[in-house]
Design a protein around this motif. Structure first.
Motif, PDB file in Angstrom:
ATOM      1  N   ILE A  54      -8.572  -5.673   2.453  1.00 14.64           N
ATOM      2  CA  ILE A  54      -6.648  -5.369   2.788  1.00 14.64           C
ATOM      3  C   ILE A  54      -6.060  -5.349   2.182  1.00 14.64           C
ATOM      4  CG2 ILE A  54      -5.664  -6.961   4.147  1.00 14.64           C
ATOM      5  CD1 ILE A  54      -7.483  -9.592   4.297  1.00 14.64           C
ATOM      6  N   VAL A  55      -5.323  -3.465   2.707  1.00  9.16           N
ATOM      7  CA  VAL A  55      -3.972  -3.829   2.077  1.00  9.16           C
ATOM      8  C   VAL A  55      -3.539  -3.721   2.732  1.00  9.16           C
ATOM      9  CG1 VAL A  55      -5.910  -1.693   0.829  1.00  9.16           C
ATOM     10  CG2 VAL A  55      -4.834  -1.424   3.130  1.00  9.16           C
ATOM     11  N   ASP A  56      -2.022  -3.585   2.118  1.00 11.02           N
ATOM     12  CA  ASP A  56      -0.083  -3.809   2.929  1.00 11.02           C
ATOM     13  C   ASP A  56       0.180  -2.827   3.612  1.00 11.02           C
ATOM     14  OD1 ASP A  56       2.194  -5.281   2.319  1.00 11.02           O
ATOM     15  OD2 ASP A  56       2.806  -3.123   2.286  1.00 11.02           O
ATOM     16  N   ASP A  57       0.540  -3.205   4.705  1.00  8.52           N
ATOM     17  CA  ASP A  57       0.350  -2.589   6.043  1.00  8.52           C
ATOM     18  C   ASP A  57       1.314  -1.254   5.554  1.00  8.52           C
ATOM     19  OD1 ASP A  57      -0.478  -4.589   6.877  1.00  8.52           O
ATOM     20  OD2 ASP A  57       1.890  -4.960   8.424  1.00  8.52           O
ATOM     21  N   ASN A  58       1.820  -1.490   4.268  1.00  7.38           N
ATOM     22  CA  ASN A  58       3.083   0.338   4.119  1.00  7.38           C
ATOM     23  C   ASN A  58       1.385   0.914   2.967  1.00  7.38           C
ATOM     24  OD1 ASN A  58       5.081  -0.620   5.457  1.00  7.38           O
ATOM     25  ND2 ASN A  58       5.653  -1.650   3.909  1.00  7.38           N
ATOM     26  N   SER A  59       0.403   0.597   2.505  1.00 12.89           N
ATOM     27  CA  SER A  59      -0.509   0.860   1.685  1.00 12.89           C
ATOM     28  C   SER A  59      -0.605   2.293   2.565  1.00 12.89           C
ATOM     29  CB  SER A  59      -1.279   0.287   1.647  1.00 12.89           C
ATOM     30  OG  SER A  59      -2.043   1.078   0.737  1.00 12.89           O
ATOM     31  N   GLU A  60      -0.586   3.210   1.288  1.00 10.99           N
ATOM     32  CA  GLU A  60      -1.302   4.935   1.583  1.00 10.99           C
ATOM     33  C   GLU A  60      -2.484   5.095   1.940  1.00 10.99           C
ATOM     34  OE1 GLU A  60      -0.288   7.442  -1.971  1.00 10.99           O
ATOM     35  OE2 GLU A  60       1.587   7.261  -1.416  1.00 10.99           O
ATOM     36  N   ASP A  61      -3.350   4.053   2.178  1.00 12.43           N
ATOM     37  CA  ASP A  61      -5.219   3.771   1.662  1.00 12.43           C
ATOM     38  C   ASP A  61      -5.329   2.965   3.097  1.00 12.43           C
ATOM     39  OD1 ASP A  61      -5.099   5.228  -0.860  1.00 12.43           O
ATOM     40  OD2 ASP A  61      -5.214   2.928  -1.480  1.00 12.43           O
ATOM     41  N   ILE A  62      -4.428   3.069   3.849  1.00 15.23           N
ATOM     42  CA  ILE A  62      -4.294   1.976   5.010  1.00 15.23           C
ATOM     43  C   ILE A  62      -5.392   2.703   5.927  1.00 15.23           C
ATOM     44  CG2 ILE A  62      -2.362   2.367   6.556  1.00 15.23           C
ATOM     45  CD1 ILE A  62      -1.573   0.051   7.348  1.00 15.23           C
ATOM     46  N   TRP A  63      -5.095   3.632   6.416  1.00 17.80           N
ATOM     47  CA  TRP A  63      -6.090   4.936   7.030  1.00 17.80           C
ATOM     48  C   TRP A  63      -7.365   4.619   6.461  1.00 17.80           C
ATOM     49  CZ3 TRP A  63      -4.051   4.398  11.385  1.00 17.80           C
ATOM     50  CH2 TRP A  63      -2.870   4.512  11.402  1.00 17.80           C
ATOM     51  N   ASP A  64      -8.244   4.705   5.099  1.00 17.55           N
ATOM     52  CA  ASP A  64      -9.282   4.480   4.733  1.00 17.55           C
ATOM     53  C   ASP A  64     -10.342   4.114   5.430  1.00 17.55           C
ATOM     54  OD1 ASP A  64      -8.986   6.328   2.741  1.00 17.55           O
ATOM     55  OD2 ASP A  64      -8.181   4.777   1.273  1.00 17.55           O
ATOM     56  N   PHE A  65     -11.385   3.775   5.417  1.00 16.39           N
ATOM     57  CA  PHE A  65     -12.528   3.853   6.107  1.00 16.39           C
ATOM     58  C   PHE A  65     -13.333   2.808   5.986  1.00 16.39           C
ATOM     59  CE2 PHE A  65     -15.394   5.874   3.507  1.00 16.39           C
ATOM     60  CZ  PHE A  65     -16.353   5.269   3.051  1.00 16.39           C
ATOM     61  N   ASP A  66     -13.064   2.198   4.253  1.00 19.33           N
ATOM     62  CA  ASP A  66     -13.146   0.851   4.357  1.00 19.33           C
ATOM     63  C   ASP A  66     -12.471  -0.360   3.736  1.00 19.33           C
ATOM     64  OD1 ASP A  66     -12.154   2.474   2.169  1.00 19.33           O
ATOM     65  OD2 ASP A  66     -13.578   1.411   0.570  1.00 19.33           O
ATOM     66  N   LYS A  67     -10.579   0.079   4.202  1.00 23.63           N
ATOM     67  CA  LYS A  67      -9.695  -0.107   4.171  1.00 23.63           C
ATOM     68  C   LYS A  67      -9.047  -1.223   6.371  1.00 23.63           C
ATOM     69  CE  LYS A  67      -8.714   0.560  -0.372  1.00 23.63           C
ATOM     70  NZ  LYS A  67     -10.183   1.580  -0.294  1.00 23.63           N
TER      71      LYS A  67
END
Length: 415
Positions: free
Chosen positions: A65-78
């Motif tokens: 789970i990452v923050d809605d504004n995180s740059e990693d949000i589109w990673d397959f494991d996020k």
């Protein structure tokens, strides 16, 4: 089709094909992971658990789970916090979400494709297992049942129903098979043809004869007697050179058996192929003499540079040295590894009265003279003592050529 039915039906099919459990599980997991990759592009963050006995399948998608504004949000494991909280309201950033994926989520078409893929993988595995099984049996004797006779081959089946091929060229010329016959042969070679294992048997290979000796002669099987070399004209004649490192064992006697009991069983299997068993020796002259048995050799001249041996025999021994159809001398040559030329030993009177074939070089082609010499005919009289039929049988000369030779030789003595 739900996961339970799919897995149970596959497990039943796999067991019927004697596929072991670890391999079965690996195939199932490979197929399900392929479905995952097709839908989600990767299976790196998926955990697949299979219980083949109960038909259970569990596919878990694992994401951080990452923050809605995180740059990693589109990673397959996020996964975004808001999406995670839609699954479970208590989730927080940094935790992992284990989301269960049902088989139905992949769609009916994908499930049907998975079923077909599973069946195909088992069939491919079955072919690989069969190939490996018989590849380890190359050179060994097996028994199989004839189920179809074709023009160029006989098709056989083993005890497990696998198809084996015995080509015409690997059959003894006197072999006559009928459907249902049980026959013995060696596994000659195994090859993949259009993705299918092709198992080829042989009854003409020298190795087949060697294995028969191992079956019938305990001393050969135990290694007390060594087979040094075997040469064959299948169905006609064979020569087997044997050696024993134990002076108390007579290798020839042991191979032949009491009153021929051991050798007779082998001869019957090979359609009455005549088998000469001889003692191997490093003494080349003695080895050649034994190889030409039953003929008795008078003297031998060896040309090691050209790998040729000249053998001299009394006139009444020449035909025995050559043998019916020339089999004896051909096999003797192959056994010792030298080309053997047979010559009649002439008496003083014959030498005075006879004429060497080389003297007719102006009238008879050299290749014709060489062909006659190969069969031990080196003088004019030695040729004239034979009939045209004898020469046709013992040489590769045509009838017209033999007539010309007779005419030329007879003219010499008429003069």
């Amino acid at each position: 089709m739900d996961a339970k039915v799919l897995i149970e039906s596959f497990a039943e099919f796999a067991k019927s094909k004697n596929v072991d459990r670890p391999t079965m599980i690996r195939i199932l997991e490979d197929v399900f992971r392929a479905m995952i990759r097709k839908k989600y592009e990767t299976d790196e963050n998926f955990d697949v658990t299979i219980n083949a006995d109960k038909g259970d399948l569990e596919i878990l998608r694992i994401r951080e789970i990452v923050d809605d504004n995180s740059e990693d949000i589109w990673d397959f494991d996020k996964i975004s916090l808001s999406d995670a909280q839609n699954i479970e309201p208590d989730f927080e950033v940094g935790e992992e979400v284990y989301e269960k994926i049902e088989l139905e989520d992949f769609g009916r078409r994908a499930v049907m494709m998975a079923r077909q893929t599973l069946i195909q993988k088992i069939k491919d595995l079955e072919k690989d297992l069969l190939f490996n099984q018989y590849e380890e049996l190359v050179g060994e004797i097996i028994s199989a049942e004839v189920y179809q006779i074709l023009g160029r081959e006989a098709l056989l089946i083993d005890s497990e129903g696998n198809e084996l091929i015995l080509p015409k060229g690997e059959q003894i010329p006197k072999d006559r098979f009928r459907k249902g016959d049980s026959i013995r042969a060696i596994v000659h070679k195994v090859e993949m043809f259009n993705g299918n294992p092709k198992i080829i048997l042989s009854r003409t290979s020298p190795i087949f004869l060697e294995r028969l000796f191992e079956n019938e002669v305990p001393e050969v099987f135990d290694g007390l007697i060594t087979i040094k070399k075997i040469v064959r004209e299948p169905g006609e004649r064979a020569k087997v050179a044997v050696e024993s490192y134990d002076d108390r064992i007579d290798p020839v006697g042991a191979c032949v058996g009491m009153k021929g009991s051991r050798i007779h069983a082998i001869v019957r299997e090979l359609q009455n192929e005549n088998i000469d068993v001889i003692n191997y020796t490093e003494n080349l002259d003695l080895y050649v003499s034994r190889a030409l048995s039953p003929a008795k050799v008078t003297s031998i001249q060896v040309d090691k540079d050209h790998k040729r041996i000249s053998v001299f025999l009394k006139p009444d021994q020449v035909s025995m040295a050559i043998g019916k159809g020339g089999f004896n001398i051909r096999l003797a040559s192959r056994l010792v590894g030298f080309e053997i030329d047979v010559f009649r030993e002439l008496s003083e009177y014959e030498e005075e009265e006879d004429v060497d074939l080389e003297e007719f070089g102006d009238e008879i082609d050299s290749w014709v003279i060489d062909e006659l010499k190969k069969t031990g005919l080196d003088t004019a009289k030695s040729v004239l003592t034979l009939t045209k039929e004898d020469l046709l049988r013992r040489t590769e000369l045509e009838e017209e050529t033999i007539d010309d030779v007779f005419k030329i030789l007879k003219q010499e003595f008429e003069q």
